[in-house]
Motif scaffolding. Structure first.
Motif, PDB file in Angstrom:
ATOM      1  N   UNK A 138       0.831  -1.212   0.000  1.00 51.15           N
ATOM      2  CA  UNK A 138       0.000   0.000   0.000  1.00 51.15           C
ATOM      3  C   UNK A 138       0.861   1.256   0.000  1.00 51.15           C
ATOM      4  N   UNK A 139       1.896   1.272   0.819  1.00 48.72           N
ATOM      5  CA  UNK A 139       2.748   2.455   0.902  1.00 48.72           C
ATOM      6  C   UNK A 139       3.444   2.747  -0.421  1.00 48.72           C
ATOM      7  N   UNK A 140       3.910   1.706  -1.105  1.00 53.49           N
ATOM      8  CA  UNK A 140       4.574   1.910  -2.397  1.00 53.49           C
ATOM      9  C   UNK A 140       3.587   2.456  -3.420  1.00 53.49           C
ATOM     10  N   UNK A 141       2.414   1.847  -3.504  1.00 53.79           N
ATOM     11  CA  UNK A 141       1.415   2.282  -4.478  1.00 53.79           C
ATOM     12  C   UNK A 141       0.939   3.708  -4.180  1.00 53.79           C
ATOM     13  N   UNK A 142       0.848   4.066  -2.912  1.00 52.57           N
ATOM     14  CA  UNK A 142       0.324   5.381  -2.522  1.00 52.57           C
ATOM     15  C   UNK A 142       1.350   6.497  -2.598  1.00 52.57           C
ATOM     16  N   UNK A 143       2.625   6.151  -2.566  1.00 50.37           N
ATOM     17  CA  UNK A 143       3.651   7.188  -2.430  1.00 50.37           C
ATOM     18  C   UNK A 143       4.301   7.603  -3.742  1.00 50.37           C
ATOM     19  N   UNK A 144       3.972   6.922  -4.830  1.00 49.75           N
ATOM     20  CA  UNK A 144       4.586   7.200  -6.131  1.00 49.75           C
ATOM     21  C   UNK A 144       3.494   7.617  -7.097  1.00 49.75           C
ATOM     22  N   UNK A 145       3.775   8.620  -7.932  1.00 52.70           N
ATOM     23  CA  UNK A 145       2.716   9.188  -8.769  1.00 52.70           C
ATOM     24  C   UNK A 145       2.484   8.412 -10.058  1.00 52.70           C
ATOM     25  N   UNK A 146       3.544   8.026 -10.744  1.00 51.42           N
ATOM     26  CA  UNK A 146       3.395   7.411 -12.054  1.00 51.42           C
ATOM     27  C   UNK A 146       3.107   5.923 -11.942  1.00 51.42           C
ATOM     28  N   UNK A 147       2.135   5.453 -12.714  1.00 51.15           N
ATOM     29  CA  UNK A 147       1.670   4.075 -12.597  1.00 51.15           C
ATOM     30  C   UNK A 147       2.789   3.072 -12.861  1.00 51.15           C
ATOM     31  N   UNK A 148       3.570   3.300 -13.907  1.00 50.22           N
ATOM     32  CA  UNK A 148       4.638   2.357 -14.235  1.00 50.22           C
ATOM     33  C   UNK A 148       5.693   2.309 -13.136  1.00 50.22           C
ATOM     34  N   UNK A 149       5.971   3.439 -12.512  1.00 46.46           N
ATOM     35  CA  UNK A 149       6.958   3.468 -11.433  1.00 46.46           C
ATOM     36  C   UNK A 149       6.437   2.771 -10.185  1.00 46.46           C
ATOM     37  N   UNK A 150       5.145   2.867  -9.939  1.00 45.99           N
ATOM     38  CA  UNK A 150       4.554   2.103  -8.839  1.00 45.99           C
ATOM     39  C   UNK A 150       4.813   0.611  -9.043  1.00 45.99           C
ATOM     40  N   UNK A 151       4.517   0.126 -10.263  1.00 39.92           N
ATOM     41  CA  UNK A 151       4.685  -1.293 -10.557  1.00 39.92           C
ATOM     42  C   UNK A 151       6.129  -1.737 -10.476  1.00 39.92           C
ATOM     43  N   UNK A 152       7.024  -0.966 -11.076  1.00 39.99           N
ATOM     44  CA  UNK A 152       8.449  -1.319 -11.033  1.00 39.99           C
ATOM     45  C   UNK A 152       8.980  -1.297  -9.600  1.00 39.99           C
ATOM     46  N   UNK A 153       8.506  -0.349  -8.800  1.00 40.07           N
ATOM     47  CA  UNK A 153       8.964  -0.252  -7.416  1.00 40.07           C
ATOM     48  C   UNK A 153       8.498  -1.446  -6.592  1.00 40.07           C
ATOM     49  N   UNK A 154       7.309  -1.979  -6.879  1.00 39.71           N
ATOM     50  CA  UNK A 154       6.844  -3.183  -6.193  1.00 39.71           C
ATOM     51  C   UNK A 154       7.775  -4.358  -6.489  1.00 39.71           C
ATOM     52  N   UNK A 155       8.115  -4.537  -7.755  1.00 38.01           N
ATOM     53  CA  UNK A 155       9.001  -5.634  -8.143  1.00 38.01           C
ATOM     54  C   UNK A 155      10.384  -5.446  -7.528  1.00 38.01           C
ATOM     55  N   UNK A 156      10.890  -4.237  -7.569  1.00 40.37           N
ATOM     56  CA  UNK A 156      12.204  -3.955  -7.001  1.00 40.37           C
ATOM     57  C   UNK A 156      12.232  -4.240  -5.500  1.00 40.37           C
ATOM     58  N   UNK A 157      11.175  -3.841  -4.799  1.00 39.82           N
ATOM     59  CA  UNK A 157      11.116  -4.077  -3.354  1.00 39.82           C
ATOM     60  C   UNK A 157      11.055  -5.566  -3.035  1.00 39.82           C
ATOM     61  N   UNK A 158      10.306  -6.329  -3.832  1.00 41.74           N
ATOM     62  CA  UNK A 158      10.231  -7.780  -3.612  1.00 41.74           C
ATOM     63  C   UNK A 158      11.603  -8.419  -3.810  1.00 41.74           C
ATOM     64  N   UNK A 159      12.331  -7.971  -4.814  1.00 41.20           N
ATOM     65  CA  UNK A 159      13.681  -8.488  -5.032  1.00 41.20           C
ATOM     66  C   UNK A 159      14.634  -8.059  -3.925  1.00 41.20           C
ATOM     67  N   UNK A 160      14.508  -6.839  -3.471  1.00 40.21           N
ATOM     68  CA  UNK A 160      15.361  -6.353  -2.385  1.00 40.21           C
ATOM     69  C   UNK A 160      15.131  -7.147  -1.099  1.00 40.21           C
ATOM     70  N   UNK A 161      13.917  -7.659  -0.930  1.00 42.18           N
ATOM     71  CA  UNK A 161      13.593  -8.450   0.264  1.00 42.18           C
ATOM     72  C   UNK A 161      13.944  -9.925   0.113  1.00 42.18           C
TER      73      UNK A 161
END
Length: 249
Positions: free
Chosen positions: A205-228
């Motif tokens: 929720x925080x990632x989706x809510x804190x980023x404006x551009x839709x594609x960046x929201x999606x890429x940030x979700x994938x990046x965070x999952x990999x970082x974890x």
């Protein structure tokens, strides 16, 4: 018109990507749009083929269907895909035992129709909350529902990846269906467990809510999952149902 972003990633641990997605914001058959995520059953033969062929077969069936109700269209497509995967597994020993999850969605203005088999998920997310619409078809989820374990224990349970329903597992398959009314500010997320096993719902929720551009929201979700840890393949479809935020070209 809805805006959508999709992405799959092999993750940090796997050698094959068994996740597969389909996105169309334009009509597919009698549906106004179509979004599909499938996750081939890990540890089984040809899981990558199962997810790919299931998505392709469902898209084909939906395009050709004469039905008009979304739940009936999804049900028909899921059953046809299951029959197809079972047939392929019988005819080719290399495909024996293959299977896949699937979560499907379509939007008609502010009404969302969803179908799922397995533990790939659909969420509705806004600035204030995240809500899982689908219910996992998994052994651990059954234990949670019966009160045997709590949600916190479920996340690290050794049997958390055992699913109780899948396309290709049996000669017949039963999907769950959901209908949701959306509000301005809502986003829709379809994803495989490669995302949800790595990120808590609140982190999503925080990632989706804190980023404006839709594609960046999606890429940030994938990046965070990999970082974890990125222990599995990751599939993400993120949808802005009202198309309120234009994508930068």
């Amino acid at each position: 018109m809805a805006l959508a972003f999709s992405m799959t990633d092999i993750g940090r641990r796997r050698k094959i990507n068994q996740d597969y997605v389909f996105v169309s914001v334009c009509p597919v058959g009698n549906l106004p749009n179509l979004f599909l995520v499938a996750d081939g059953m890990g540890g089984h033969n040809a899981g990558d083929y199962a997810s790919k062929y299931t998505v392709e077969k469902m898209e084909e069936q939906i395009r050709e269907s004469q039905l008009t109700r979304p739940d009936e269209i999804f049900d028909q497509a899921i059953r046809e895909a299951n029959t197809y995967i079972r047939s392929m597994a019988r005819e080719n020993i290399g495909f024996s035992g293959m299977g896949t999850t699937v979560v499907a969605a379509t939007l008609n203005e502010n009404i969302l129709h969803v179908a799922n088999v397995g533990d790939s998920r659909l969420y509705i997310i806004n600035q204030w909350r995240i809500r899982q619409v689908t219910r996992d078809h998994s052994l651990v989820e059954e234990m949670v529902r019966m009160g045997g374990i709590d949600r916190t224990t479920a996340r690290s349970h050794p049997n958390k990846n055992i699913i109780t329903r899948a396309i290709g597992a049996l000669d017949t398959v039963e999907a769950d269906f959901f209908r949701e009314e959306l509000c301005p500010g809502d986003f829709i997320l379809l994803c495989s467990d490669g995302l949800t096993n790595m990120l808590e719902d609140e982190e999503i929720r925080q990632i989706v809510s804190s980023i404006s551009q839709l594609s960046e929201k999606g890429r940030s979700l994938v990046e965070a999952a990999n970082d974890n840890g990125g222990r599995d393949n990751i599939a993400v479809i993120l949808i802005d149902p009202f198309g309120e935020r234009e994508e930068e070209q």
